[in-house]
Design a protein around this motif. Structure first.
Motif, PDB file in Angstrom:
ATOM      1  N   ILE A 149      50.571  50.213  54.834  1.00  0.00           N
ATOM      2  CA  ILE A 149      49.359  49.804  55.563  1.00  0.00           C
ATOM      3  C   ILE A 149      48.123  50.215  54.765  1.00  0.00           C
ATOM      4  N   ILE A 150      48.125  51.456  54.291  1.00  0.00           N
ATOM      5  CA  ILE A 150      46.979  51.963  53.542  1.00  0.00           C
ATOM      6  C   ILE A 150      46.841  51.207  52.229  1.00  0.00           C
ATOM      7  N   LYS A 151      47.972  50.972  51.536  1.00  0.00           N
ATOM      8  CA  LYS A 151      47.964  50.240  50.269  1.00  0.00           C
ATOM      9  C   LYS A 151      47.370  48.844  50.483  1.00  0.00           C
ATOM     10  N   ASP A 152      47.796  48.181  51.563  1.00  0.00           N
ATOM     11  CA  ASP A 152      47.278  46.839  51.855  1.00  0.00           C
ATOM     12  C   ASP A 152      45.766  46.876  52.065  1.00  0.00           C
ATOM     13  N   GLN A 153      45.287  47.918  52.762  1.00  0.00           N
ATOM     14  CA  GLN A 153      43.851  48.030  53.002  1.00  0.00           C
ATOM     15  C   GLN A 153      43.112  48.296  51.697  1.00  0.00           C
ATOM     16  N   VAL A 154      43.675  49.153  50.842  1.00  0.00           N
ATOM     17  CA  VAL A 154      43.055  49.437  49.541  1.00  0.00           C
ATOM     18  C   VAL A 154      42.966  48.148  48.728  1.00  0.00           C
ATOM     19  N   GLU A 155      44.081  47.370  48.717  1.00  0.00           N
ATOM     20  CA  GLU A 155      44.082  46.104  47.977  1.00  0.00           C
ATOM     21  C   GLU A 155      42.991  45.173  48.498  1.00  0.00           C
ATOM     22  N   THR A 156      42.881  45.092  49.824  1.00  0.00           N
ATOM     23  CA  THR A 156      41.856  44.236  50.436  1.00  0.00           C
ATOM     24  C   THR A 156      40.464  44.703  50.035  1.00  0.00           C
ATOM     25  N   ASP A 157      40.227  46.029  50.106  1.00  0.00           N
ATOM     26  CA  ASP A 157      38.921  46.595  49.737  1.00  0.00           C
ATOM     27  C   ASP A 157      38.600  46.299  48.276  1.00  0.00           C
ATOM     28  N   VAL A 158      39.598  46.493  47.397  1.00  0.00           N
ATOM     29  CA  VAL A 158      39.376  46.268  45.963  1.00  0.00           C
ATOM     30  C   VAL A 158      39.059  44.797  45.702  1.00  0.00           C
ATOM     31  N   LYS A 159      39.808  43.895  46.345  1.00  0.00           N
ATOM     32  CA  LYS A 159      39.568  42.452  46.143  1.00  0.00           C
ATOM     33  C   LYS A 159      38.165  42.061  46.603  1.00  0.00           C
ATOM     34  N   LYS A 160      37.723  42.620  47.738  1.00  0.00           N
ATOM     35  CA  LYS A 160      36.363  42.334  48.228  1.00  0.00           C
ATOM     36  C   LYS A 160      35.320  42.804  47.212  1.00  0.00           C
ATOM     37  N   LEU A 161      35.544  43.992  46.651  1.00  0.00           N
ATOM     38  CA  LEU A 161      34.612  44.530  45.657  1.00  0.00           C
ATOM     39  C   LEU A 161      34.590  43.652  44.412  1.00  0.00           C
ATOM     40  N   ILE A 162      35.769  43.249  43.948  1.00  0.00           N
ATOM     41  CA  ILE A 162      35.847  42.408  42.745  1.00  0.00           C
ATOM     42  C   ILE A 162      35.095  41.098  42.972  1.00  0.00           C
ATOM     43  N   ASP A 163      35.220  40.546  44.179  1.00  0.00           N
ATOM     44  CA  ASP A 163      34.528  39.285  44.494  1.00  0.00           C
ATOM     45  C   ASP A 163      33.010  39.405  44.394  1.00  0.00           C
ATOM     46  N   GLU A 164      32.496  40.626  44.557  1.00  0.00           N
ATOM     47  CA  GLU A 164      31.042  40.822  44.501  1.00  0.00           C
ATOM     48  C   GLU A 164      30.510  40.980  43.074  1.00  0.00           C
ATOM     49  N   LEU A 165      31.405  41.088  42.111  1.00  0.00           N
ATOM     50  CA  LEU A 165      30.972  41.252  40.716  1.00  0.00           C
ATOM     51  C   LEU A 165      30.373  39.956  40.173  1.00  0.00           C
ATOM     52  N   PRO A 166      29.470  40.066  39.184  1.00  0.00           N
ATOM     53  CA  PRO A 166      28.998  38.862  38.501  1.00  0.00           C
ATOM     54  C   PRO A 166      30.201  38.102  37.911  1.00  0.00           C
ATOM     55  N   GLU A 167      30.104  36.794  37.855  1.00  0.00           N
ATOM     56  CA  GLU A 167      31.233  35.936  37.482  1.00  0.00           C
ATOM     57  C   GLU A 167      31.875  36.328  36.144  1.00  0.00           C
ATOM     58  N   ASP A 168      31.044  36.606  35.111  1.00  0.00           N
ATOM     59  CA  ASP A 168      31.616  36.920  33.798  1.00  0.00           C
ATOM     60  C   ASP A 168      32.417  38.233  33.822  1.00  0.00           C
ATOM     61  N   GLN A 169      31.925  39.221  34.576  1.00  0.00           N
ATOM     62  CA  GLN A 169      32.637  40.496  34.688  1.00  0.00           C
ATOM     63  C   GLN A 169      33.926  40.324  35.495  1.00  0.00           C
ATOM     64  N   LYS A 170      33.825  39.566  36.583  1.00  0.00           N
ATOM     65  CA  LYS A 170      34.984  39.327  37.440  1.00  0.00           C
ATOM     66  C   LYS A 170      36.100  38.642  36.635  1.00  0.00           C
ATOM     67  N   GLU A 171      35.711  37.656  35.845  1.00  0.00           N
ATOM     68  CA  GLU A 171      36.688  36.889  35.056  1.00  0.00           C
ATOM     69  C   GLU A 171      37.470  37.808  34.108  1.00  0.00           C
ATOM     70  N   VAL A 172      36.747  38.652  33.361  1.00  0.00           N
ATOM     71  CA  VAL A 172      37.391  39.561  32.410  1.00  0.00           C
ATOM     72  C   VAL A 172      38.294  40.550  33.150  1.00  0.00           C
ATOM     73  N   LEU A 173      37.801  41.120  34.236  1.00  0.00           N
ATOM     74  CA  LEU A 173      38.564  42.105  34.999  1.00  0.00           C
ATOM     75  C   LEU A 173      39.863  41.504  35.529  1.00  0.00           C
ATOM     76  N   LEU A 174      39.783  40.307  36.096  1.00  0.00           N
ATOM     77  CA  LEU A 174      40.983  39.658  36.634  1.00  0.00           C
ATOM     78  C   LEU A 174      41.989  39.335  35.535  1.00  0.00           C
ATOM     79  N   MET A 175      41.491  38.864  34.404  1.00  0.00           N
ATOM     80  CA  MET A 175      42.391  38.555  33.284  1.00  0.00           C
ATOM     81  C   MET A 175      43.093  39.816  32.779  1.00  0.00           C
ATOM     82  N   ARG A 176      42.335  40.893  32.693  1.00  0.00           N
ATOM     83  CA  ARG A 176      42.871  42.145  32.150  1.00  0.00           C
ATOM     84  C   ARG A 176      43.860  42.795  33.123  1.00  0.00           C
TER      85      ARG A 176
END
Length: 193
Positions: free
Chosen positions: A121-148
């Protein structure tokens, strides 16, 4: 008869005014919730307080009609108790602080396959929180982070695919991590299991 009802049916009955339904729910899940809280705080008195606060919050939420967990009563209550445990540690400033190395080690939490139900349950919430944060990044940073992190690409591959130099790809990754850390701190998000 009441004791064989599903959690969702008991919740519905409680919302309609049947106080005994809540008592059955509490009795049904109290041991797991109590054990979960105790496993985090290791203190009987604190556990009792957080356990009571959990059900006060459950009652208030149900009475306001704000419950919509589609029959997932136990995970919902566990999440409430987890948040109250975090609040307890914050108040007593004993919360393990989020510290990411340059590899942003929060992602190591996401790869652990040996999790029990509470940790899941906690892991799922952490994943959700991290994904929300990643979505807020500028597009170029988000792209590199997701690829890496999610596609496991090297910086050379990222540079080639995004038509930038390796240094630019590294810089974007660095800024992505810096920005994620700032968002974590600003929003008081706890990325821990």
């Amino acid at each position: 008869m009441e004791h064989t009802l599903q959690d969702s049916a008991l919740v519905a009955k409680y919302i309609k005014g049947d106080e005994q339904s809540l008592e059955i729910l509490i009795n049904r899940h109290s041991q797991r919730i109590y054990s979960f809280i105790f496993s985090k705080v290791y203190d009987k008195d604190v556990t009792e307080d957080i356990f009571q606060d959990t059900f006060i919050k459950v009652i208030k939420t149900l009475k306001r009609g704000n419950y919509n967990e589609e029959g997932k009563f136990l995970p919902w209550v566990m999440r409430i108790s987890h948040n109250l445990v975090i609040d307890h540690f914050r108040k007593n400033s004993r919360m393990p602080k989020f510290e990411g190395s340059d590899d942003f080690n929060i992602f190591s939490v996401l790869g652990d396959s040996t999790l029990n139900a509470e940790k899941q349950i906690i892991k799922d919430q952490v994943e959700t929180d991290v994904k929300k944060l990643i979505d807020e990044l500028p597009e170029d940073q988000k792209e590199v982070l997701l690829m890496r992190l999610y596609k496991d690409m090297s910086f050379k591959e990222i540079a080639e695919q995004t038509n930038v130099s390796i240094n630019t790809a590294l810089g974007r990754m660095r800024y992505a991590i810096i920005n994620l850390r700032k968002m974590v701190e600003k929003n008081n998000i706890v990325l821990t299991n």
